[in-house]
Design a protein around this motif. Structure first.
Motif, PDB file in Angstrom:
ATOM      1  N   THR A  50       0.839  -1.203   0.000  1.00  0.00           N
ATOM      2  CA  THR A  50       0.000   0.000   0.000  1.00  0.00           C
ATOM      3  C   THR A  50       0.872   1.251   0.000  1.00  0.00           C
ATOM      4  O   THR A  50       0.607   2.204  -0.727  1.00  0.00           O
ATOM      5  CB  THR A  50      -0.937   0.006   1.226  1.00  0.00           C
ATOM      6  N   ALA A  72      -6.982   4.876   3.661  1.00  0.00           N
ATOM      7  CA  ALA A  72      -8.246   4.425   3.062  1.00  0.00           C
ATOM      8  C   ALA A  72      -8.077   3.040   2.434  1.00  0.00           C
ATOM      9  O   ALA A  72      -8.937   2.161   2.592  1.00  0.00           O
ATOM     10  CB  ALA A  72      -8.719   5.435   2.023  1.00  0.00           C
ATOM     11  N   GLU A  73      -6.961   2.834   1.741  1.00  0.00           N
ATOM     12  CA  GLU A  73      -6.686   1.529   1.122  1.00  0.00           C
ATOM     13  C   GLU A  73      -6.526   0.441   2.182  1.00  0.00           C
ATOM     14  O   GLU A  73      -7.043  -0.670   2.045  1.00  0.00           O
ATOM     15  CB  GLU A  73      -5.417   1.640   0.267  1.00  0.00           C
ATOM     16  N   CYS A  74      -5.815   0.753   3.262  1.00  0.00           N
ATOM     17  CA  CYS A  74      -5.610  -0.227   4.337  1.00  0.00           C
ATOM     18  C   CYS A  74      -6.928  -0.564   5.032  1.00  0.00           C
ATOM     19  O   CYS A  74      -7.131  -1.708   5.454  1.00  0.00           O
ATOM     20  CB  CYS A  74      -4.589   0.287   5.352  1.00  0.00           C
ATOM     21  N   ALA A  75      -7.813   0.420   5.168  1.00  0.00           N
ATOM     22  CA  ALA A  75      -9.133   0.166   5.766  1.00  0.00           C
ATOM     23  C   ALA A  75      -9.915  -0.819   4.908  1.00  0.00           C
ATOM     24  O   ALA A  75     -10.559  -1.735   5.424  1.00  0.00           O
ATOM     25  CB  ALA A  75      -9.895   1.473   5.922  1.00  0.00           C
ATOM     26  N   THR A  76      -9.833  -0.657   3.598  1.00  0.00           N
ATOM     27  CA  THR A  76     -10.503  -1.574   2.677  1.00  0.00           C
ATOM     28  C   THR A  76      -9.926  -2.978   2.804  1.00  0.00           C
ATOM     29  O   THR A  76     -10.674  -3.958   2.871  1.00  0.00           O
ATOM     30  CB  THR A  76     -10.350  -1.078   1.227  1.00  0.00           C
ATOM     31  N   LYS A  77      -8.595  -3.069   2.848  1.00  0.00           N
ATOM     32  CA  LYS A  77      -7.936  -4.380   2.964  1.00  0.00           C
ATOM     33  C   LYS A  77      -8.282  -5.058   4.294  1.00  0.00           C
ATOM     34  O   LYS A  77      -8.437  -6.270   4.356  1.00  0.00           O
ATOM     35  CB  LYS A  77      -6.419  -4.231   2.867  1.00  0.00           C
ATOM     36  N   LYS A  78      -8.401  -4.273   5.358  1.00  0.00           N
ATOM     37  CA  LYS A  78      -8.696  -4.828   6.678  1.00  0.00           C
ATOM     38  C   LYS A  78     -10.180  -5.177   6.821  1.00  0.00           C
ATOM     39  O   LYS A  78     -10.549  -5.997   7.645  1.00  0.00           O
ATOM     40  CB  LYS A  78      -8.270  -3.834   7.763  1.00  0.00           C
ATOM     41  N   GLY A  79     -11.022  -4.543   6.019  1.00  0.00           N
ATOM     42  CA  GLY A  79     -12.455  -4.826   6.073  1.00  0.00           C
ATOM     43  C   GLY A  79     -13.174  -3.985   7.117  1.00  0.00           C
ATOM     44  O   GLY A  79     -14.205  -4.399   7.650  1.00  0.00           O
ATOM     45  N   SER A  81     -14.327   0.290   8.253  1.00  0.00           N
ATOM     46  CA  SER A  81     -14.564   1.587   7.622  1.00  0.00           C
ATOM     47  C   SER A  81     -13.341   2.481   7.814  1.00  0.00           C
ATOM     48  O   SER A  81     -12.567   2.312   8.756  1.00  0.00           O
ATOM     49  CB  SER A  81     -15.802   2.253   8.221  1.00  0.00           C
ATOM     50  N   GLU A  82     -13.209   3.423   6.914  1.00  0.00           N
ATOM     51  CA  GLU A  82     -12.080   4.355   6.979  1.00  0.00           C
ATOM     52  C   GLU A  82     -12.140   5.187   8.258  1.00  0.00           C
ATOM     53  O   GLU A  82     -11.121   5.445   8.894  1.00  0.00           O
ATOM     54  CB  GLU A  82     -12.108   5.264   5.751  1.00  0.00           C
TER      55      GLU A  82
END
Length: 150
Positions: A50, A72-79, A81-82
């Motif tokens: 990332t 924001a990308e890491c929040a998506t990967k972790k599942g 919300s940002e």
């Protein structure tokens, strides 16, 4: 609420970068690790990829706006919300400095257990009761060319 979180996130970014305008990959990972966000979904590899995706090419550092995109990308990967991820990062308060603390060693720490010369205060190169000046430490008597005494 978002403005306050953004302001807090900016101060966290500043704390991790020591006031510098850019963050490197090691510090980016340290932030996630200090916040307890690293797990099976968000691994070191995912965080590094990332960072590489959003950092400037050839610079190996990211600015604050790129940092926000990385979060924001890491929040998506972790599942998650940002907003939740940002809240956890801001709740951390900044970097956690952990150092190694030496264990107690009884033979070193307890001076009552010292033996030999060290029990008397340690070795010395000057006998305080016998030598009163530097002239007593050197043999200044005459010697021949080979250095032997006459």
């Amino acid at each position: 609420m978002v403005e306050k979180s953004g302001g807090d996130l900016k101060s966290i970014f500043s704390k991790y970068t020591s006031g510098k305008p850019e963050m490197d990959g090691k510090t980016f990972f340290k932030m996630f690790k200090d916040c307890g966000l690293v797990d099976k979904k968000l691994t070191q590899t995912v965080i590094d990829l990332t960072f590489t995706k959003f950092a400037e090419k050839g610079v190996k550092r990211m600015k604050y706006d790129q940092f926000l995109k990385g979060i924001a990308e890491c929040a998506t990967k972790k599942g998650v919300s940002e907003a939740d991820l940002k809240a956890k990062i801001t709740a951390s308060g900044g970097p956690a400095y952990k150092g190694t603390k030496a264990d107690a060693v009884k033979w070193h720490d307890d001076k009552a257990l010292y033996t030999g010369v060290y029990a008397q205060g340690g070795p010395t190169n000057v006998d305080k009761d016998k030598i009163t000046s530097i002239s007593q430490t050197c043999d200044r008597t005459a010697a021949d060319v080979r250095g032997t005494k006459k």
